[in-house]
Design an enzyme around this catalytic site. Structure first.
Site, short mmCIF file in Angstrom:
data_model
loop_
_atom_site.label_atom_id
_atom_site.label_comp_id
_atom_site.label_asym_id
_atom_site.label_seq_id
_atom_site.Cartn_x
_atom_site.Cartn_y
_atom_site.Cartn_z
N SER A 20 0.85 -1.19 0.00
CA SER A 20 0.00 0.00 0.00
C SER A 20 0.89 1.24 0.00
O SER A 20 1.53 1.57 1.00
CB SER A 20 -0.90 0.00 1.24
OG SER A 20 -1.66 1.18 1.27
N HIS A 45 -0.45 -0.93 -4.59
CA HIS A 45 -1.82 -0.52 -4.24
C HIS A 45 -1.82 0.97 -3.93
O HIS A 45 -1.09 1.43 -3.04
CB HIS A 45 -2.27 -1.32 -3.01
CG HIS A 45 -3.66 -1.05 -2.56
ND1 HIS A 45 -4.76 -1.70 -3.08
CD2 HIS A 45 -4.14 -0.21 -1.63
CE1 HIS A 45 -5.86 -1.27 -2.47
NE2 HIS A 45 -5.51 -0.37 -1.60
N ASP A 47 -4.18 4.12 -2.74
CA ASP A 47 -5.45 4.54 -2.14
C ASP A 47 -5.72 5.98 -2.53
O ASP A 47 -5.04 6.89 -2.05
CB ASP A 47 -5.37 4.41 -0.61
CG ASP A 47 -5.25 2.97 -0.21
OD1 ASP A 47 -4.23 2.58 0.38
OD2 ASP A 47 -6.17 2.21 -0.53
N MET A 49 -8.12 8.92 -2.31
CA MET A 49 -9.23 9.38 -1.47
C MET A 49 -9.52 10.85 -1.76
O MET A 49 -8.61 11.62 -2.06
CB MET A 49 -8.85 9.23 0.01
CG MET A 49 -8.42 7.82 0.38
SD MET A 49 -7.86 7.77 2.11
CE MET A 49 -7.09 6.16 2.16
N HIS A 78 -7.33 1.87 -5.70
CA HIS A 78 -8.48 1.72 -4.80
C HIS A 78 -9.11 3.10 -4.65
O HIS A 78 -8.60 3.95 -3.94
CB HIS A 78 -7.98 1.18 -3.45
CG HIS A 78 -9.03 1.07 -2.42
ND1 HIS A 78 -8.73 0.84 -1.09
CD2 HIS A 78 -10.37 1.17 -2.47
CE1 HIS A 78 -9.84 0.79 -0.38
NE2 HIS A 78 -10.85 0.98 -1.19
N MET A 80 -11.58 5.69 -3.26
CA MET A 80 -12.44 5.99 -2.12
C MET A 80 -12.90 7.44 -2.31
O MET A 80 -12.41 8.37 -1.66
CB MET A 80 -11.68 5.81 -0.79
CG MET A 80 -11.42 4.35 -0.45
SD MET A 80 -10.24 4.11 0.86
CE MET A 80 -8.73 4.01 -0.12
N MET A 149 -12.85 -4.83 2.20
CA MET A 149 -12.19 -4.00 3.21
C MET A 149 -12.27 -4.72 4.55
O MET A 149 -13.37 -5.07 5.01
CB MET A 149 -12.87 -2.64 3.30
CG MET A 149 -12.63 -1.74 2.10
SD MET A 149 -10.89 -1.52 1.73
CE MET A 149 -10.33 -0.68 3.20
N ASP A 187 -7.95 -5.79 2.25
CA ASP A 187 -7.27 -4.51 2.45
C ASP A 187 -7.57 -3.96 3.83
O ASP A 187 -8.71 -3.66 4.16
CB ASP A 187 -7.78 -3.54 1.37
CG ASP A 187 -7.09 -2.21 1.40
OD1 ASP A 187 -7.45 -1.35 0.58
OD2 ASP A 187 -6.21 -2.01 2.24
C1 DX5 Z 1 -7.11 2.11 4.13
C2 DX5 Z 1 -6.35 1.65 2.91
C3 DX5 Z 1 -5.34 0.57 3.16
C4 DX5 Z 1 -4.31 0.90 4.17
C5 DX5 Z 1 -3.76 -0.37 4.74
O1 DX5 Z 1 -8.30 2.72 3.73
O2 DX5 Z 1 -7.25 1.14 1.95
O3 DX5 Z 1 -4.69 0.24 1.94
O4 DX5 Z 1 -3.28 1.63 3.61
O5 DX5 Z 1 -2.92 -0.03 5.78
P1 DX5 Z 1 -2.81 -0.99 7.08
O6 DX5 Z 1 -2.15 -2.25 6.62
O7 DX5 Z 1 -1.99 -0.18 8.02
O8 DX5 Z 1 -4.20 -1.23 7.56
ZN ZN Z 2 -6.73 0.38 -0.10
#
Ligand code: DX5
Ligand code: ZN
Length: 240
Positions: A20, A45, A47, A49, A78, A80, A149, A187
């Site tokens: 991530s 990956h 994220d 957002m 991903h 969000m 999730m 995730d």
């Molecule tokens: C949270 C993200 C994850 C996060 C995972 O919304 O989607 O990818 O970075 O991090 P850990 O492993 O610390 O939960």
């Molecule tokens: Zn994620």
């Protein structure tokens, strides 16, 4: 170009690890990515957002765009966000290999998934911990993967929502009952302790964040070795 096939594992199962990026050293990201590539990672990956769907915004489009030419890794996006269709077009222009959209923010989920696939990108539906698997019922034909999730989205460093372990195995059973073979990506708190349970339950793609890949207890290479051992333990759990 990124590798086409994930690395093979015991039992011929394909278990992929997707570090991530939001958990990496964002002030030295190119170095961090090279270190991950050197450790054999081939899927990253991201994220993305918008601070609306979730109250956070760790990385943006410019960062993904700047990183694109610097690595051959496949990009696992991903989303969000509230405006899925805008961000799908934006990352498709950058050049990514898979995109997950949250069913909770998709006004027209079927159409958005079809647009992703029309770009030649793998389409995934992401489910928050509380969202029932029935949200997938009428879009299975549009999916290349499911993103479950295992924490409430938005922040790294959270603890697994316990009911999501059952959700992973119920998702695997649902797909098998419908005669559908799709990878299940998990995730959130994908930790050394949780990985065996997640893999035994049916997870195929593991998003590694602060509780595994970027765990402060060891070097990246040591953490990845611990992850590989945890994956093998999980696969052994599938055999029983
Ligand atoms: C949270 C993200 C994850 C996060 C995972 O919304 O989607 O990818 O970075 O991090 P850990 O492993 O610390 O939960
Ligand atoms: Zn994620």
């Amino acid at each position: 170009m990124p590798p086409s096939e994930p690395r093979q594992r015991a039992l011929g199962k394909e278990i992929r690890l997707a570090p991530s990026v939001m958990c990496a050293d964002l002030c030295n990201l190119e170095t961090a990515i090279r270190e991950l590539e050197a450790s054999g990672m081939d899927l990253l990956h991201f994220d993305l957002m918008d601070a609306h769907f979730v109250p956070n915004m760790p990385i943006g489009l410019a960062l993904i765009e700047q990183l694109r030419p610097k690595t051959d890794c496949a990009f696992d996006i991903h989303l969000m966000v509230e405006n899925n269709d805008f961000f799908v077009e934006a990352v498709a222009k950058i050049g990514v290999q898979q995109i997950a959209v949250h069913v909770e923010s998709a006004t027209h989920l079927d159409r958005t998934l079809a647009v992703i696939q029309a770009h030649g990108i793998k389409a995934g539906a992401a489910l928050n911990p509380a969202t029932p698997l029935s949200a997938l019922d009428y879009v299975l034909a549009r999916l290349d993967f499911v993103l479950i999730m295992t924490v409430n989205p938005g922040f790294a460093g959270q603890k697994l929502v316990p009911a999501t372990l059952r959700k992973i195995s119920e998702c695997r059973a649902l797909l098998e009952n419908r005669g559908v073979t799709l990878p299940i990506e998990v995730d959130g708190n994908v930790s050394f302790e949780n990985i065996p349970k997640m893999v035994a339950a049916g997870a195929d793609i593991l998003v590694g964040g602060t509780s595994s890949v970027f765990h402060t207890s060891g070097l990246k290479s040591e953490n990845i070795q611990r992850i590989e051992q945890a994956i093998e333990a999980g696969l052994a759990g599938r055999m029983v």
